[in-house]
Enzyme design. Structure first.
Site, mmCIF file in Angstrom:
data_model
loop_
_atom_site.group_PDB
_atom_site.id
_atom_site.type_symbol
_atom_site.label_atom_id
_atom_site.label_comp_id
_atom_site.label_asym_id
_atom_site.label_seq_id
_atom_site.Cartn_x
_atom_site.Cartn_y
_atom_site.Cartn_z
ATOM 1 N N GLU A 169 7.643 1.948 14.672
ATOM 2 C CA GLU A 169 8.389 2.649 13.630
ATOM 3 C C GLU A 169 8.307 4.141 13.932
ATOM 4 O O GLU A 169 7.467 4.590 14.719
ATOM 5 C CB GLU A 169 7.800 2.335 12.249
ATOM 6 N N CYS B 216 -3.490 0.347 6.859
ATOM 7 C CA CYS B 216 -3.572 -0.605 7.976
ATOM 8 C C CYS B 216 -4.233 -0.021 9.203
ATOM 9 O O CYS B 216 -4.924 -0.710 9.942
ATOM 10 C CB CYS B 216 -2.167 -1.060 8.325
ATOM 11 N N GLU C 226 4.716 -4.777 11.709
ATOM 12 C CA GLU C 226 3.655 -3.797 11.475
ATOM 13 C C GLU C 226 2.554 -4.527 10.728
ATOM 14 O O GLU C 226 2.650 -4.726 9.517
ATOM 15 C CB GLU C 226 4.182 -2.620 10.643
ATOM 16 N N ASN D 106 0.794 -1.235 0.000
ATOM 17 C CA ASN D 106 0.000 0.000 0.000
ATOM 18 C C ASN D 106 0.825 1.285 0.000
ATOM 19 O O ASN D 106 0.374 2.301 -0.523
ATOM 20 C CB ASN D 106 -1.010 -0.007 1.155
HETATM 21 P P1 NAD Z 1 1.064 -9.723 3.002
HETATM 22 O O1 NAD Z 1 1.150 -10.190 4.408
HETATM 23 O O2 NAD Z 1 0.371 -10.571 2.021
HETATM 24 O O3 NAD Z 1 2.542 -9.507 2.409
HETATM 25 C C1 NAD Z 1 3.465 -8.647 3.015
HETATM 26 C C2 NAD Z 1 4.865 -8.980 2.543
HETATM 27 O O4 NAD Z 1 5.278 -10.219 3.097
HETATM 28 C C3 NAD Z 1 5.001 -9.137 1.020
HETATM 29 O O5 NAD Z 1 6.208 -8.521 0.624
HETATM 30 C C4 NAD Z 1 5.070 -10.634 0.835
HETATM 31 O O6 NAD Z 1 5.766 -11.030 -0.300
HETATM 32 C C5 NAD Z 1 5.817 -11.053 2.088
HETATM 33 N N1 NAD Z 1 5.626 -12.435 2.507
HETATM 34 C C6 NAD Z 1 4.556 -13.236 2.318
HETATM 35 N N2 NAD Z 1 4.774 -14.449 2.877
HETATM 36 C C7 NAD Z 1 5.991 -14.407 3.432
HETATM 37 C C8 NAD Z 1 6.782 -15.343 4.169
HETATM 38 N N3 NAD Z 1 6.344 -16.568 4.454
HETATM 39 N N4 NAD Z 1 8.003 -14.973 4.597
HETATM 40 C C9 NAD Z 1 8.465 -13.727 4.343
HETATM 41 N N5 NAD Z 1 7.773 -12.793 3.646
HETATM 42 C C10 NAD Z 1 6.549 -13.136 3.201
HETATM 43 O O7 NAD Z 1 0.456 -8.266 3.097
HETATM 44 P P2 NAD Z 1 -0.053 -7.319 1.912
HETATM 45 O O8 NAD Z 1 -1.282 -7.947 1.350
HETATM 46 O O9 NAD Z 1 1.080 -6.985 1.036
HETATM 47 O O10 NAD Z 1 -0.445 -6.005 2.704
HETATM 48 C C11 NAD Z 1 -1.646 -5.830 3.361
HETATM 49 C C12 NAD Z 1 -1.506 -6.106 4.838
HETATM 50 O O11 NAD Z 1 -0.455 -5.328 5.392
HETATM 51 C C13 NAD Z 1 -2.746 -5.725 5.622
HETATM 52 O O12 NAD Z 1 -3.037 -6.696 6.598
HETATM 53 C C14 NAD Z 1 -2.356 -4.441 6.294
HETATM 54 O O13 NAD Z 1 -3.070 -4.127 7.446
HETATM 55 C C15 NAD Z 1 -0.905 -4.648 6.550
HETATM 56 N N6 NAD Z 1 -0.221 -3.371 6.699
HETATM 57 C C16 NAD Z 1 0.228 -2.992 7.934
HETATM 58 C C17 NAD Z 1 0.835 -1.771 8.098
HETATM 59 C C18 NAD Z 1 1.336 -1.315 9.451
HETATM 60 O O14 NAD Z 1 2.146 -0.429 9.495
HETATM 61 N N7 NAD Z 1 0.872 -1.875 10.539
HETATM 62 C C19 NAD Z 1 1.006 -0.930 7.009
HETATM 63 C C20 NAD Z 1 0.542 -1.342 5.759
HETATM 64 C C21 NAD Z 1 -0.066 -2.563 5.619
#
Ligand code: NAD
Length: 485
Positions: A459, A285, A251, A154
């Site tokens: 962060e 998020c 996060e 995002n």
């Molecule tokens: P996601 O969990 O699908 O993927 C996040 C990242 O993790 C990607 O780069 C992905 O390739 C990687 N990944 C996936 N499986 C992995 C593994 N087994 N080992 C290591 N890396 C792995 O999330 P998304 O769909 O990209 O993003 C949306 C989510 O992120 C939502 O739940 C949102 O709330 C959260 N988010 C949190 C924050 C925060 O600051 N708290 C900010 C933005 C988004």
């Protein structure tokens, strides 16, 4: 398309772009049209090794520089990022589909803020002196080593910068893996940092799906992992990091409450709910997606938000007049549409929106539900799309328990004119990031992060320094050593 969205190469390793087409191709899709605008290749084991080896090697030189010297590089990078804001914002819009109206003020600018802030702080990262009679202890605040950053889709520029800036300020090096959905922007962060004088290998970007992230985490050269992503991914990453007792920052997702009391300024409360649900088409998020509205103000609130949503201008996100973009992917659009269907099926009242927009882009209308109850799926699960749920409440006593009745704990907000009530509510919220009479602002000076399932660590702000450094205590004896025998 006159803008070149195809990067020079897939990865930025050891100070330069590198390619290895043996990896799985990752098509980059412009969410507004469904067009493939670039292709990058997932990192092969050779690229992963190259990146980690470069980060490990570069750490020696980088950590031996003074904080002020490192900070100078980061601040120079901040300046370059601001100078290129237009170009970077256009790219961010291609990568994510977020409207240029947003990206031009919220992405490279936010990345630059982090680089500037931690660049300024770098020279002030110090240990302390503890006097113990004649003896004393001093502490050294040392870098952790090679840090792995893994990003969500995002905020690709912001996430790459929010992780990189404090890591580098503390003397660490980084290997960053962006989300496979938005792989373009982090490469620019790497390019800019090196243009600003970061030695080769200090900040590397490699592409890939989850498996590449997983391979990075368990490598013995890695000291720390910082993930921005969903809770299910967080669980896997945390567990993998635990094997090597590696430090983590998590996060993760949220389902945050936004509580609006009768005495709140209606217009501000509606603005807060808009910021907390529809900015970035709801793909934030910390969004306050459970909007608890006290019964006395509820109908006025619903009428006003429906009115204000008429100001939504959907369309080509590169058009500066457009203020509402598509979902990042077809998959995400389908997930959101599924939640909307569930909301209707479970008896929530659709006030406005709810429809997928015809066409090749992944647009979905901003959607407001009323009469949502605590047990409905749309009130319990993270949707990550433009879906606002209004829940009613009667009293302050009741609402805090309901607001906290979630496994997440990322953010929470309250709108009220009653000052003491606002602080009582905030003291009771089980959330890492709280707002009084506003929502979703995330300046670099303030800590950002979650409690409960929403995360570990913080962060931004001085708090981030704790998560990218370690303390070594050094006891210094000034006299003879006493021993029992
Ligand atoms: P996601 O969990 O699908 O993927 C996040 C990242 O993790 C990607 O780069 C992905 O390739 C990687 N990944 C996936 N499986 C992995 C593994 N087994 N080992 C290591 N890396 C792995 O999330 P998304 O769909 O990209 O993003 C949306 C989510 O992120 C939502 O739940 C949102 O709330 C959260 N988010 C949190 C924050 C925060 O600051 N708290 C900010 C933005 C988004």
């Amino acid at each position: 398309m006159t803008y070149n969205t195809q990067p020079t190469a897939s990865h930025f390793v050891d100070g330069k772009y590198v390619e290895d087409k043996a990896g799985d191709p990752i098509p980059v899709i412009y969410p507004a049209t469904g067009e493939v605008i670039a292709t990058v290749y997932s990192a092969t084991p050779a690229i992963i090794d190259q990146a980690l080896a470069a980060a490990k090697r570069a750490g020696k030189e980088w950590a031996s520089m003074t904080g002020t010297q490192r900070g100078r590089v980061l601040r120079r990078a901040a300046d370059i990022m601001r100078e290129r804001n237009h170009e970077l914002s256009v790219l961010e819009t291609f990568d994510t589909g977020k409207p240029y109206q947003e990206t031009s003020v919220a992405d490279a600018t936010s990345g630059a803020d982090a680089l500037e802030y931690f660049g300024g702080l770098a020279g002030a990262i110090t240990g302390e002196h503890i006097q113990l009679g004649d003896d004393f202890v001093y502490t050294r605040r040392e870098p952790l080593g090679v840090c792995v950053g893994i990003g969500a889709w995002n905020y690709p520029t912001q996430i790459a910068s929010w992780k990189g800036a404090p890591a580098l300020a503390c003397g660490n090096t980084m290997v960053f893996k962006p989300s496979e959905t938005t792989p373009l922007c982090a490469l620019k962060v790497a390019e800019i940092l090196h243009e600003a004088g970061a030695p080769a290998g200090v900040y590397n970007v490699i592409q890939g799906y989850g498996a590449v992230g997983a391979a990075l985490i368990t490598d013995t050269r890695v000291a720390k992992v910082s993930l921005t992503g969903s809770v299910p991914t967080g669980r896997k990453v945390y567990a993998a990091a635990a094997e090597g007792i590696r430090a983590v920052t998590m996060e993760l997702g949220g389902k945050s409450p936004l509580v609006i009391f009768d005495d709140a300024d209606l217009e501000n409360a509606v603005s807060g709910a808009i910021l907390g649900n529809f900015y970035s088409s709801g793909q934030v998020c910390s969004n306050g997606t459970r909007v608890f509205v006290q019964k006395g103000i509820k109908e006025a609130f619903l009428a006003r938000i429906a009115e204000r949503l008429k100001g939504v201008k959907m369309g080509d996100p590169q058009d500066p007049e457009v203020n509402f973009g598509p979902m990042v992917s077809q998959r995400q659009r389908d997930i959101v549409a599924g939640f909307i269907a569930k909301g209707i099926a479970e008896g929530a009242r659709l006030v406005t929106g709810g429809k997928v927009v015809d066409g090749n882009g992944f647009f979905i209308e901003p959607t407001v539900f009323a009469d949502v109850t605590d047990d409905m799926t749309i009130a319990r699960e993270e949707i990550f799309g433009p879906v606002l749920s209004v829940l009613d409440f009667d009293t302050e006593d009741e609402i805090l328990a309901r607001a906290n009745d979630t496994e997440f704990g990322l953010a929470a907000g309250v709108f009220t004119a009653d000052l003491t009530r606002a602080h009582r509510m905030v003291a009771g919220f089980e959330a890492g990031t709280c707002y009084i009479n506003t929502y979703n602002l995330a300046p670099v000076e303030a800590p950002f992060g979650g409690s409960k399932l929403s995360g570990v660590g913080r962060e931004n702000s001085k708090a981030a320094i704790e998560h990218y450094s370690q303390i070594k205590g050094v006891y210094v004896a000034m006299g003879d050593v006493e021993a029992p025998f």
